[in-house]
Scaffold this active site. Structure first.
Site, PDB file in Angstrom:
ATOM      1  N   ARG A  44     -12.876   5.387   3.420  1.00 59.82           N
ATOM      2  CA  ARG A  44     -12.163   6.137   2.240  1.00 59.82           C
ATOM      3  C   ARG A  44     -12.153   5.197   0.831  1.00 59.82           C
ATOM      4  NH1 ARG A  44     -10.765  11.669   3.557  1.00 59.82           N
ATOM      5  NH2 ARG A  44      -9.306  11.198   1.864  1.00 59.82           N
TER       6      ARG A  44
ATOM      7  N   LYS B 148     -22.847  15.574   2.336  1.00 54.44           N
ATOM      8  CA  LYS B 148     -22.578  17.093   2.118  1.00 54.44           C
ATOM      9  C   LYS B 148     -23.807  17.785   1.594  1.00 54.44           C
ATOM     10  CE  LYS B 148     -17.666  16.885   2.231  1.00 54.44           C
ATOM     11  NZ  LYS B 148     -16.266  17.192   1.336  1.00 54.44           N
TER      12      LYS B 148
ATOM     13  N   GLU C  94     -13.830  14.259  15.159  1.00 55.20           N
ATOM     14  CA  GLU C  94     -14.632  14.628  14.250  1.00 55.20           C
ATOM     15  C   GLU C  94     -16.115  14.127  14.761  1.00 55.20           C
ATOM     16  OE1 GLU C  94     -11.956  15.007  10.178  1.00 55.20           O
ATOM     17  OE2 GLU C  94     -13.662  13.503  10.307  1.00 55.20           O
TER      18      GLU C  94
ATOM     19  N   ARG D 144     -18.309   9.002  -4.470  1.00 55.48           N
ATOM     20  CA  ARG D 144     -17.989  10.222  -5.195  1.00 55.48           C
ATOM     21  C   ARG D 144     -17.995  10.244  -6.831  1.00 55.48           C
ATOM     22  NH1 ARG D 144     -13.132  12.088  -1.049  1.00 55.48           N
ATOM     23  NH2 ARG D 144     -14.475  13.536  -0.132  1.00 55.48           N
TER      24      ARG D 144
ATOM     25  N   HIS E  85     -18.108  13.221   3.206  1.00 58.63           N
ATOM     26  CA  HIS E  85     -16.798  13.244   3.971  1.00 58.63           C
ATOM     27  C   HIS E  85     -16.311  12.001   4.650  1.00 58.63           C
ATOM     28  CE1 HIS E  85     -13.902  14.817   6.604  1.00 58.63           C
ATOM     29  NE2 HIS E  85     -14.157  13.877   7.639  1.00 58.63           N
TER      30      HIS E  85
ATOM     31  N   ASN F  25     -18.256  17.377  -3.520  1.00 54.54           N
ATOM     32  CA  ASN F  25     -17.781  16.213  -3.645  1.00 54.54           C
ATOM     33  C   ASN F  25     -18.647  15.187  -2.520  1.00 54.54           C
ATOM     34  OD1 ASN F  25     -16.744  16.540  -1.291  1.00 54.54           O
ATOM     35  ND2 ASN F  25     -14.621  16.022  -2.121  1.00 54.54           N
TER      36      ASN F  25
ATOM     37  N   TYR G  30     -13.045  22.507   9.367  1.00 55.93           N
ATOM     38  CA  TYR G  30     -12.114  22.554   8.396  1.00 55.93           C
ATOM     39  C   TYR G  30     -10.887  23.174   8.786  1.00 55.93           C
ATOM     40  CZ  TYR G  30     -15.044  19.488   5.334  1.00 55.93           C
ATOM     41  OH  TYR G  30     -15.909  18.642   4.644  1.00 55.93           O
TER      42      TYR G  30
ATOM     43  N   PHE H 116      -9.090  27.538  -1.166  1.00 62.35           N
ATOM     44  CA  PHE H 116     -10.351  27.229  -1.574  1.00 62.35           C
ATOM     45  C   PHE H 116     -11.301  27.192  -0.011  1.00 62.35           C
ATOM     46  CE2 PHE H 116      -7.931  23.178  -0.931  1.00 62.35           C
ATOM     47  CZ  PHE H 116      -8.550  22.401   0.168  1.00 62.35           C
TER      48      PHE H 116
ATOM     49  N   THR I 120     -10.820  12.618  -3.555  1.00 62.71           N
ATOM     50  CA  THR I 120     -11.311  13.814  -3.573  1.00 62.71           C
ATOM     51  C   THR I 120     -12.069  14.359  -4.717  1.00 62.71           C
ATOM     52  OG1 THR I 120      -9.545  14.224  -1.698  1.00 62.71           O
ATOM     53  CG2 THR I 120     -10.759  16.063  -2.520  1.00 62.71           C
TER      54      THR I 120
HETATM   55  P1  IDP Z   1     -10.755  14.765   1.460  1.00 61.02           P
HETATM   56  O1  IDP Z   1     -12.349  15.387   1.699  1.00 61.02           O
HETATM   57  O2  IDP Z   1     -11.047  13.809   0.272  1.00 61.02           O
HETATM   58  O3  IDP Z   1     -10.353  14.414   2.523  1.00 61.02           O
HETATM   59  P2  IDP Z   1      -9.405  17.248   1.700  1.00 61.02           P
HETATM   60  O4  IDP Z   1      -8.072  17.460   0.790  1.00 61.02           O
HETATM   61  O5  IDP Z   1      -9.270  17.046   3.219  1.00 61.02           O
HETATM   62  O6  IDP Z   1     -10.338  16.032   0.826  1.00 61.02           O
HETATM   63  O7  IDP Z   1     -10.209  18.408   1.581  1.00 61.02           O
HETATM   64  C1  IDP Z   1     -11.412  18.449   2.173  1.00 61.02           C
HETATM   65  C2  IDP Z   1     -12.595  19.144   1.316  1.00 61.02           C
HETATM   66  O8  IDP Z   1     -12.124  20.479   0.919  1.00 61.02           O
HETATM   67  C3  IDP Z   1     -12.923  18.256   0.305  1.00 61.02           C
HETATM   68  O9  IDP Z   1     -13.528  17.254   0.337  1.00 61.02           O
HETATM   69  C4  IDP Z   1     -13.550  19.300  -0.864  1.00 61.02           C
HETATM   70  O10 IDP Z   1     -14.754  19.322  -0.415  1.00 61.02           O
HETATM   71  C5  IDP Z   1     -12.538  20.516  -0.475  1.00 61.02           C
HETATM   72  N1  IDP Z   1     -11.699  20.817  -1.402  1.00 61.02           N
HETATM   73  C6  IDP Z   1     -10.496  19.973  -1.459  1.00 61.02           C
HETATM   74  N2  IDP Z   1      -9.883  20.460  -2.440  1.00 61.02           N
HETATM   75  C7  IDP Z   1     -10.344  21.341  -3.175  1.00 61.02           C
HETATM   76  C8  IDP Z   1     -10.174  22.233  -4.185  1.00 61.02           C
HETATM   77  O11 IDP Z   1      -9.080  22.187  -4.854  1.00 61.02           O
HETATM   78  N3  IDP Z   1     -11.228  23.111  -4.617  1.00 61.02           N
HETATM   79  C9  IDP Z   1     -12.206  23.381  -3.933  1.00 61.02           C
HETATM   80  N4  IDP Z   1     -12.681  22.515  -2.617  1.00 61.02           N
HETATM   81  C10 IDP Z   1     -11.546  21.764  -2.303  1.00 61.02           C
HETATM   82 MG    MG Z   2      -9.625  15.222   4.477  1.00 63.46          MG
END
Ligand code: IDP
Ligand code: MG
Length: 139
Positions: free
Chosen positions: A87, A11, A128, A104, A117, A114, A51, A59, A93
């Site tokens: 993963r 990212k 994807e 991460r 992806h 973070n 997304y 968010f 996350t």
């Molecule tokens: P993941 O990437 O671990 O699968 P997801 O819940 O699918 O997590 O969320 C997608 C992306 O959205 C996250 O990787 C992060 O960049 C962003 N994200 C998730 N939760 C939050 C939040 O609470 N605040 C801001 N960004 C968030």
């Molecule tokens: Mg996800």
């Protein structure tokens, strides 16, 4: 369905912070083979589509702004049990909750920024990967 591939993006935060090399090193050291890769930047439209599942989350605007603010590295990776193993390699996350040694934990800044992806299912890995690469870019 191909079950030995996953899709990743390094990212914008990790690219800005100079972590492309260290992250690719962790990925290949963990046994993943790169079968497609590109350095690119997402448009707003790309990020909103990628997304879309999160479009109702509070968010979402922040996520799209973050993911479009600079270049990323997109890649398709191959390994037995790719989705689950990747993963595990990237960690939770929220980097504050990510296990020691995960990408991460090592390289992410916050729950939003973070670093990386990883697809969450074989089905999403295929969707994807196809979103970012055409057939002749995938080996
Ligand atoms: P993941 O990437 O671990 O699968 P997801 O819940 O699918 O997590 O969320 C997608 C992306 O959205 C996250 O990787 C992060 O960049 C962003 N994200 C998730 N939760 C939050 C939040 O609470 N605040 C801001 N960004 C968030
Ligand atoms: Mg996800």
């Amino acid at each position: 369905m191909i079950t030995n591939r996953t899709f990743t993006m390094i990212k914008p935060d990790a690219v800005e912070n100079g972590y492309i090399g260290p992250i690719l090193e962790k990925i290949t050291a963990a046994g993943f083979k790169i079968v497609a890769m590109k350095y690119t930047q997402l448009s707003k439209r790309d990020a909103e589509a990628f997304y879309a599942i999160h479009s109702e989350r509070p968010f979402f605007g922040e996520l799209v702004a973050f993911m479009t603010r600079g270049p990323i590295v997109a890649a398709i990776l191959e390994k037995d049990n790719a989705v689950e193993d990747f993963r595990a390699l990237i960690g939770a996350t929220n980097p504050a909750e990510a296990a020691e040694g995960t990408i991460r934990k090592l390289y992410a800044t916050s729950i939003g920024e973070n670093a990386i992806h990883g697809s969450d299912s074989d089905e999403n890995a295929a969707i994807e990967g196809a979103f970012h690469f055409s057939g002749r870019e995938i080996f």
